[in-house]
Design an enzyme around this catalytic site. Structure first.
Site, PDB file in Angstrom:
ATOM      1  N   CYS A  57      -0.454  -2.828  -2.013  1.00 51.54           N
ATOM      2  CA  CYS A  57       1.578  -2.488  -2.816  1.00 51.54           C
ATOM      3  C   CYS A  57       2.310  -3.051  -2.180  1.00 51.54           C
ATOM      4  CB  CYS A  57       1.515  -1.882  -3.580  1.00 51.54           C
ATOM      5  SG  CYS A  57       2.442  -1.880  -4.739  1.00 51.54           S
ATOM      6  N   HIS A  86      -3.140   0.322  -6.745  1.00 54.32           N
ATOM      7  CA  HIS A  86      -3.379   1.979  -6.290  1.00 54.32           C
ATOM      8  C   HIS A  86      -4.675   2.434  -6.664  1.00 54.32           C
ATOM      9  CE1 HIS A  86       1.265   1.787  -4.781  1.00 54.32           C
ATOM     10  NE2 HIS A  86       1.280   1.291  -5.563  1.00 54.32           N
TER      11      HIS A  86
END
Length: 526
Positions: free
Chosen positions: A371, A472
């Site tokens: 991310c 994630h």
């Protein structure tokens, strides 16, 4: 960009009329932060759900950059006609799992995500509504209380018991006038309170008696009793302390919870729980296996991504604190998520970690970005509107040919798909406000197949030693984690990470069943 309550037109979601509350409620307040409120709520949730009760967790306001996707939302549909998912604190997501309940934005109606020491993004019932300075947010909080109570009532309409977690210390009287998460909520919702203290840090007697001294008579009367947590030793030795606490406060002792050593198997709630790492440049700390170094960035977010790797017996996961170099002899450097990517990128430059990463890369080491860490692997990070801080652009590491633009729209999605490149199932979620583009994306790290289409995700260098993704939770997928470790010649010795979490929650419930009178606690709920 900080938006004050005076200049922002607060667009609240519709509030419902749910009639009398069905569920019983019980609030666990703490004498301080990190006394174990989240863990006690999770353990009680699992224990009562095993008795056949429909239990739901609730925390009015949580401050954490660790978040999870929640599937429901009361906000209007987006331009595509779909109601987007929301986000809640990871602690409430774990508590929902403990209660065997689906995640809901109403379990954590207000989530604060710090962007600096002075301001934070405010998530209301799953959706970002702007950023506030600390002082402006105090003025905003009373306007959020109706939404908080409405969320509580929505959960209570379909449950038998709501276990409510307070925030920080419930006795901070300087915050009382604007409080929506401790005694302010308890009095507004007529909720009984159990006060939790931590014996492991010392001073629990003073903390309990001090809270009594600071609270008003009506607040004191709302406390149904107290619990001592994280106790080591013989409870009989502590008995005189309980006698004195009860004599001075009038509150009964509801039990002493012994130290639960397996708590480290569960994801920590926030970065305060990250332990200071060992000196991995010291040969005495070196053991066989894969060594992964993680720079501890100031605005780290969703670092529970690393929990499955840390749980692997053959992986040595080490956090590198500020002021220390990243050692040259690690196998992988992993850059985690960030709530303020440009600010963390600048911190990485200040620490000299960028030079450590370049040296590591030149010597054939691997670099992984998740991310915000993925964005840092690119050439530039642009934030023209100042979404995460002052407007501007910041150079990245330049290890992948891509650039990222931070925008006002947050991308939230939960995934359970097949990765065509590895041939493994992956589960996880995306939660970011940036969009990346560039030729590096032509060589994706993952190719995600949801059964209707295959889409490229992330990027990987031509030699396969630099890789990054917005997804994630990748390493929580056992097959994918095993495949990734095998790339570095490391065998996985953890066959089922999810089963480990479930077993730990059951063991926590067993601990509370042994140490507490759960029938009595249930009778106190109303």
């Amino acid at each position: 960009m900080s938006i004050t309550a005076q200049t922002f037109d607060l667009d609240l979601p519709p509030l419902g009329d749910h009639g009398p509350r069905r569920a019983r409620t019980l609030m666990i307040q703490g004498t301080a932060s990190d006394v174990g409120k989240s863990l006690i709520v999770a353990g009680l949730g699992r224990a009562y759900s095993r008795r056949g009760l429909a239990v739901r967790p609730f925390k009015a306001q949580n401050m954490s950059n660790n978040a999870a996707v929640a599937i429901d939302s009361d906000w209007p549909p987006g331009p595509d006609g779909r109601i987007p998912p929301g986000e809640i604190g990871r602690a409430q997501a774990l508590q929902a799992q403990a209660c065997r309940a689906s995640r809901s934005v109403h379990m954590n109606p207000v989530l604060l995500k710090p962007q600096s020491d002075l301001d934070c993004q405010v998530i209301l019932r799953g959706r970002p509504i702007g950023s506030w300075s600390a002082s402006a947010y105090q003025a905003l909080k009373p306007r959020l209380l109706p939404a908080v109570l409405d969320s509580l009532n929505r959960l209570a309409a379909d449950a038998d018991l709501i276990l409510i977690e307070g925030a920080g210390s419930g006795a901070e009287q300087y915050l009382r006038a604007q409080d929506i998460s401790n005694m302010g909520l308890a009095e507004a919702g007529d909720i009984p309170v159990v006060l939790l203290g931590d014996d492991s840090r010392g001073g629990v007697m003073a903390a309990m008696i001090g809270a009594h001294a600071l609270w008003t008579p009506s607040e004191r009367a709302r406390v149904a009793g107290y619990l001592i947590n994280k106790f080591r030793g013989d409870p009989a030795v502590f008995a005189p302390a309980c006698t004195e606490i009860s004599r001075r406060t009038g509150w009964p002792s509801l039990g002493i919870v012994q130290w639960f050593a397996a708590a480290h198997n569960l994801p920590p709630e926030d970065s305060l729980a990250l332990e200071v790492p060992a000196d991995i440049s010291d040969p005495s700390h070196r053991r066989p296996g894969l060594t992964v170094a993680v720079p501890r960035l100031p605005r780290i977010a969703n670092f529970d991504d690393l929990g499955p790797l840390a749980a692997e017996p053959g992986v040595r996961l080490h956090w590198v604190p500020s002021g220390r170099p990243i050692p040259r002899d690690v196998d992988v450097i992993l850059l985690p998520g960030s709530k303020a990517t440009r600010a963390d990128m600048e911190a990485l430059h200040r620490e000299g970690w960028d030079q450590d990463i370049f040296c590591h890369r030149r010597h054939g080491g691997a670099v992984v970005g998740l991310c915000g860490g993925f964005q840092m692997l690119g050439r530039m990070i642009h934030d023209p509107d100042g979404i995460e801080g002052p407007p501007g652009s910041t150079p990245g590491l330049g290890l992948l040919a891509l650039e990222t633009w931070i925008g006002p729209t947050k991308h939230l999605v939960e995934l359970a798909v097949l990765d065509r490149r590895s041939g493994q199932r992956v589960t996880g979620y995306e939660m970011h406000m940036g969009r990346s583009s560039g030729p590096a994306l032509d060589r994706p790290w993952l190719r995600l197949d949801d059964g209707t289409r295959v889409r490229a995700e992330g990027a990987e260098s031509s030699d396969g030693r630099v890789m990054g993704s917005y997804l994630h939770g990748l390493f929580a997928a056992d097959g994918f984690r095993h495949h990734w470790l095998a790339r570095f010649g490391q065998q996985s010795d953890l066959p089922d990470y999810g089963a480990r979490i479930e077993a730990t929650l059951d063991a926590l419930a067993d601990r509370l069943e042994a140490d507490l009178d759960l029938d009595r606690l249930l009778e106190l709920a109303r």
